[in-house]
Design a protein around this motif. Structure first.
Motif, PDB file in Angstrom:
ATOM      1  N   ASN A 353       0.795  -1.223   0.000  1.00 38.95           N
ATOM      2  CA  ASN A 353       0.000   0.000   0.000  1.00 38.95           C
ATOM      3  C   ASN A 353       0.827   1.272   0.000  1.00 38.95           C
ATOM      4  OD1 ASN A 353      -2.457  -1.423   0.086  1.00 38.95           O
ATOM      5  ND2 ASN A 353      -2.408  -1.539   2.322  1.00 38.95           N
ATOM      6  N   ASP A 370      -0.584  -4.762   3.368  1.00 42.52           N
ATOM      7  CA  ASP A 370      -1.759  -5.259   4.063  1.00 42.52           C
ATOM      8  C   ASP A 370      -1.444  -6.433   4.979  1.00 42.52           C
ATOM      9  OD1 ASP A 370      -3.856  -3.586   3.528  1.00 42.52           O
ATOM     10  OD2 ASP A 370      -4.449  -4.591   1.677  1.00 42.52           O
ATOM     11  N   GLY A 399      -3.490  -3.952   8.451  1.00 43.69           N
ATOM     12  CA  GLY A 399      -2.726  -3.482   7.311  1.00 43.69           C
ATOM     13  C   GLY A 399      -2.228  -2.055   7.448  1.00 43.69           C
TER      14      GLY A 399
END
Length: 604
Positions: A353, A370, A399
């Motif tokens: 991410n 995550d 996450g």
């Protein structure tokens, strides 16, 4: 690498076709359309509580597994004479508020009779996800940071004496100005510590709306010089603004190419001449900031997955490479001089991410995924055949949504779906047991942050065994999307704060050393996904899912200028600003503050 975390199931083209067909058959005619995506647009696993494969047709579930193993919308019709009719209005209202469907505002669809009188106002807020409730503030534990050398560094950078045995005597902004005028300061001009000390009493608290869109604003960032500001919106447009002086004037608009769902992330080049952006595409696009002729280049990352999205991207400080984190668990490096991808490593056990460079050397990289882990990589020893990080930071129980480097190659912060921000020292890596604790905690999560509320257990003060973080900050809300958090600027604050967006529609400022909220201000009606603190001026920008971009500045509550104390002791001023925005400044105070802080050009 330990127990495998269940990953999102990626559908084949046939499965997607079957899913779309099933959705179109089960969707109430002319009411709403389902996105079928998460907050960043990815096809995702069903949340806890969704129907499983053996759920009977009488179950009141929103999702149901189809015969080919995919997930489809359940029919909203009666399945038996004994079952009462479902309340379609309640279901649709829930789906709209949670962001899973969006009303198509078209007079041909006849929506006005279903949701009330439709006046045709395009600036209606019903399309946006409403703000979440304020989370409970939990007193932080400062034991780990009190004994660390970072405390002394921040105290020095922010104008406070780290060796003081007793609390410092309050000094006022006016007193410091007078001392400088009569030559009573140690130096002939204000030091960086003096500037940081004075700025503590002037954290921006009043917002004026500078831009308004008809779709969600996903990104809002300053260039390194602070002279340009960029926004990315779900309407597939990128807007570039001139922010020199006190201006906020649009320089140009860029129609983003190859966009799926939305433009997810943007980044300025270090020289401020180019912008890169990403979406659900195997390409990262680069466009020039200045010049009448637009240069729009697609940079092919050559991923192996067909459904591919870069969630985070950054320029290297030397302007030669682009670092990317994507939904296929991999981190990518694109070489601009060679015009090709030069590195692809499987970095995490789930979506990557966020990524960042540790410092200007571009050798040390950070990544968060995550899987709840933050990993540290060395470019000089990294290879695709054996992608081994030099260290792992474990302590989150869900996450990671964003990471930000302090820029010194030692410290970073991470924002997480477990509703916390953690401060890390990369000289203190986590053990294998601690990493396993994080994997188990993430695997045991049974809620979906995109549309469900925060479970009570996530709001409790708890620490995983082996958590190697220096400090944990609680009191903000991470829902719906990958909300960002950053260190405050070095020039004006000495990086003594952490600023973060919030799903409540506010931005929050934490004191790094005490963990207390020194500011919380709310003007948005939906989630604030991105925040940006000007690198040299006392201005904060907020970009929200209500389609608004706000510029925050400091405004006194009293009409006359009075002395404001600036103390070395921090307090908790968790207040909410509801003042109506207005572009007028308190000019006398603003001019004196700018004079005290010094012009940017004289210190660069």
């Amino acid at each position: 690498m330990g127990s495998r975390i269940s990953r999102r199931r990626r559908m084949s083209s046939q499965e997607e076709s079957d899913r779309d067909q099933a959705n179109s058959n089960s969707r109430p005619s002319g009411t709403a359309t389902g996105t079928g995506t998460n907050a960043e647009g990815s096809s995702s696993r069903p949340a806890a509580g969704s129907a499983s494969g053996n759920t009977s047709s009488s179950s009141r579930r929103i999702l149901q597994r189809s015969s080919d193993g995919g997930w489809v919308s359940v029919s909203l019709e009666r399945t038996s004479d004994e079952e009462p009719e479902l309340d379609l209005t309640t279901i649709l209202r829930f789906l709209i508020q949670s962001g899973q469907v969006r009303v198509v505002r078209s007079r041909e669809l006849g929506l006005s009779g279903l949701f009330g009188d439709d006046s045709g106002d395009e600036d209606d807020d019903d399309d946006f996800v409403p703000a979440a409730r304020d989370p409970q503030y939990i007193e932080p534990d400062t034991n780990g940071l009190d004994k660390h050398d970072l405390k002394g560094e921040i105290l020095t950078a922010s104008g406070r004496r780290p060796t003081a045995q007793r609390p410092q005597k309050n000094s006022s902004f006016i007193d410091m100005l007078n001392k400088r005028e009569i030559g009573m300061l140690k130096h002939l001009h204000f030091t960086s510590g003096d500037r940081s000390e004075m700025s503590t009493g002037f954290i921006p608290n009043c917002m004026e709306r500078v831009a308004s869109y008809h779709h969600k604003a996903f990104c809002g960032q300053f260039s390194q010089s602070g002279d340009v500001f960029i926004t990315a919106c779900q309407d597939q447009n990128i807007r570039i603004y001139d922010t020199t002086g006190n201006r906020f004037r649009q320089l140009k608009g860029v129609a983003a190419r190859d966009v799926g769902w939305s433009v997810v992330d943007t980044a300025f080049s270090p020289d401020g001449n180019f912008v890169i952006y990403s979406s659900w595409s195997e390409f990262v696009h680069m466009v020039n900031v200045y010049g009448a002729q637009e240069t729009h280049v697609a940079l092919d990352l050559c991923p192996m997955d067909r459904r591919f999205c870069v969630f985070s991207l950054k320029f290297s400080e030397d302007n030669k490479e682009i670092l990317c984190g994507a939904n296929d668990r991999c981190a990518y490096v694109y070489d601009r001089e060679r015009g090709e991808r030069t590195l692809r490593v499987e970095a995490h056990e789930d979506d990557v991410n966020c990524i960042a460079f540790a410092d200007c050397s571009s050798y040390i990289l950070y990544s968060g995924g995550d899987d709840g882990l933050v990993k540290v990589w060395d470019r000089r020893t990294l290879s695709e055949s054996y992608p081994k990080p030099i260290g792992v930071l474990a302590g989150h129980s869900d996450g990671i949504t964003h990471i930000d480097s302090k820029g010194d190659g030692r410290y970073l912060i991470s924002n997480s779906k477990d509703q916390t921000i953690k401060l890390w020292d990369i000289r203190r890596f986590s053990s294998d047991d601690a990493q396993e604790q994080t994997r188990r905690a993430v695997a045991n999560q049974s809620w979906d942050y995109r549309w469900q509320g925060v479970p009570r257990r996530s709001q409790r003060k708890q620490q995983l065994l082996g958590d190697s973080s220096l400090m944990t900050y609680r009191g903000h809300c991470v829902l719906h999307t990958l909300i960002r958090a950053y260190f405050s600027p070095l020039f004006t604050t000495g990086q003594r704060y952490i600023i973060t967006g919030c799903a409540t529609g506010s931005f929050i400022v934490y004191d790094i050393l005490t963990g207390k909220k020194v500011a919380k201000h709310k003007q948005h009606k939906s989630c604030v996904r991105d925040v940006a603190w000007h690198p040299y001026d006392n201005v904060i920008m907020t970009s929200s899912w209500d389609g608004k971009v706000g510029r925050w500045y400091y405004k006194r509550s009293e009409p006359d200028l009075v002395e404001t104390s600036v103390s070395g002791d921090e307090g908790n001023t968790d207040t909410t600003s509801n003042t109506e925005t207005h572009p007028q400044r308190t000019s006398g105070l603003r001019d004196r503050l700018r004079s005290a802080l010094g012009s940017r050009s004289s210190h660069e």
